[in-house]
Scaffold this active site. Sequence first.
Site, short mmCIF file in Angstrom:
data_model
loop_
_atom_site.label_atom_id
_atom_site.label_comp_id
_atom_site.label_asym_id
_atom_site.label_seq_id
_atom_site.Cartn_x
_atom_site.Cartn_y
_atom_site.Cartn_z
N ASP A 1 64.09 -11.30 76.80
CA ASP A 1 62.90 -11.17 75.94
C ASP A 1 63.00 -10.70 74.57
O ASP A 1 62.70 -9.46 74.57
CB ASP A 1 61.54 -10.92 76.84
CG ASP A 1 60.33 -11.12 75.85
OD1 ASP A 1 60.22 -11.61 74.69
OD2 ASP A 1 59.19 -10.96 76.50
N TYR B 1 56.33 -6.24 78.87
CA TYR B 1 55.39 -7.22 78.73
C TYR B 1 55.94 -8.45 78.14
O TYR B 1 56.90 -8.28 77.29
CB TYR B 1 54.38 -6.75 77.74
CG TYR B 1 53.26 -7.58 77.20
CD1 TYR B 1 52.29 -8.09 78.47
CD2 TYR B 1 53.20 -8.24 76.06
CE1 TYR B 1 51.35 -9.02 78.18
CE2 TYR B 1 52.22 -9.15 75.84
CZ TYR B 1 51.16 -9.70 76.57
OH TYR B 1 50.41 -10.58 76.44
N LYS C 1 57.35 -13.61 67.02
CA LYS C 1 57.02 -12.73 65.83
C LYS C 1 58.08 -13.21 64.59
O LYS C 1 57.45 -13.72 63.75
CB LYS C 1 57.23 -11.29 66.38
CG LYS C 1 56.46 -11.16 67.75
CD LYS C 1 56.33 -9.65 67.74
CE LYS C 1 55.46 -9.40 69.03
NZ LYS C 1 54.15 -9.00 69.15
N1 PLP Z 1 57.32 -10.55 74.76
C1 PLP Z 1 57.05 -9.51 74.05
C2 PLP Z 1 58.42 -8.55 74.39
C3 PLP Z 1 56.00 -9.24 73.51
O1 PLP Z 1 55.94 -8.16 72.98
C4 PLP Z 1 54.88 -10.17 73.41
C5 PLP Z 1 53.95 -9.55 72.53
O2 PLP Z 1 53.61 -8.69 72.13
C6 PLP Z 1 55.20 -11.32 74.12
C7 PLP Z 1 56.19 -11.67 74.80
C8 PLP Z 1 54.15 -12.23 73.88
O3 PLP Z 1 53.78 -12.81 72.64
P1 PLP Z 1 52.65 -13.53 72.27
O4 PLP Z 1 51.50 -12.16 72.03
O5 PLP Z 1 53.04 -14.13 70.73
O6 PLP Z 1 52.15 -14.52 73.08
#
Ligand code: PLP
Length: 420
Positions: free
Chosen positions: A239, A144, A267
């Site tokens: 990511d 994700y 985060k």
């Molecule tokens: N990338 C990863 C690996 C994530 O776990 C998340 C959200 O949990 C995101 C991107 C998206 O981040 P946000 O919820 O701050 O938009």
Amino acid sequence: MKTNISDALYQQALTLMPGGVNSPVRACRNVGKTPLFIERAYGDKLVDADGNEYIDYVCSWGPNIFGHCRKEITESVIRAVQNGLTFGACHKGEIELAELIKKNVPSIELIRLVNSGTEAVMSAIRAARGYTGRDKIIKFEGCYHGHSDGLLAKAGSGVLTNSLPDSEGVPKGCTDNTLSATYNDENSVKELFERMGEEIACVVIEPCAANMGVVPPKEGFLKFLRQITSEYGALLLFDEVITGFRLSAGGAQQYYGVKPDLTALGKIIGGGMPLAAYGGKREIMECIAPLGNVYQAGTLSGNPVAVAAGIAMLRLIEATPDLYSELDRKSALLEKSLFQKGIYVNRVGSVLTPFFTDGTVTDFKTAKSADVKQYAKYYSHLIENGILVAPSQFEAMFVSYAHSDEDIYNTIKIIENFLE
Ligand code: PLP
């Protein structure tokens, strides 16, 4: 366990917000529950509106690596608030946070602060496309990367087809340039490169997946991605929204020893406030406006209050030499007890997922084979006994520095009661 107040608040919320929530997983539908309304938090605990207390292993889905309300972070936020909530202009804190991140994540030579992980990955992909002049990207099934159109994609029916939208409202055209590969499967990536390598701008990956439950990369898989992207002139985008400052101060790239061209962070770097970032090689990041023609902007980007929280968080990480060894030790206790009871667990550092499955979990397909009904029962048992874990089989359990040994052992006892 009384939940009268949470239940009443939920009924009210249902009249105001879709499903009563501001982010779908909070609705707890995967485990057949309704949401708890949280009133306050401290250390490793959450307290709901009915006064029930929980040992918290959601940790706001990752940011709270020191648990809740560490005074270094909250005090820094209070000081910042008193100087103004937002300037829409440059300030010194942005420089300090950028330096702290760069120092710990050396692959980042230039960085841009944004507000969410979604924005960070979406913008990094735009940078990769702008730099390479190519449109296609490869992502992995089960990873994700936020909810931007092109990334809400699922694999098409044929092995080498382009992806299909994984959400209504995403036009088909938006995922035409998103190619799907299988996590930990080199051949699935090779085939895509052999067929359209000259069109691929980047490979985006969670270097340790945590959004199909935790799925670590197989030995050599990330190195393989480094190699094949370089060979074809494509970029490697990690990511690290979850893994950044979580697996180590240098993130997964330090933990696994593989250097990406671009990194997305979120985060933890916001210390609990809405802040994220993307960055990487100077020449790639120089494509971003105002230096280059890749446009990306944000009214609240580099917000002084969020930046103050981020700086305090990263300073605290630097000032805690036993942080990662302690997180590892505590998480290993949980892992070991689950294994001993016959539950399959994937764990890397302080992220772990117990899977209710007979086999091993190495990709989306094997993750999906887990028994979600059994997970729902496990969730119910835990919550009724004061333990909060993610309300879905396909999420991670986060351990923080604030988790006391006593609370870990209590958690183990409650899990064991369930399994017995
Ligand atoms: N990338 C990863 C690996 C994530 O776990 C998340 C959200 O949990 C995101 C991107 C998206 O981040 P946000 O919820 O701050 O938009």
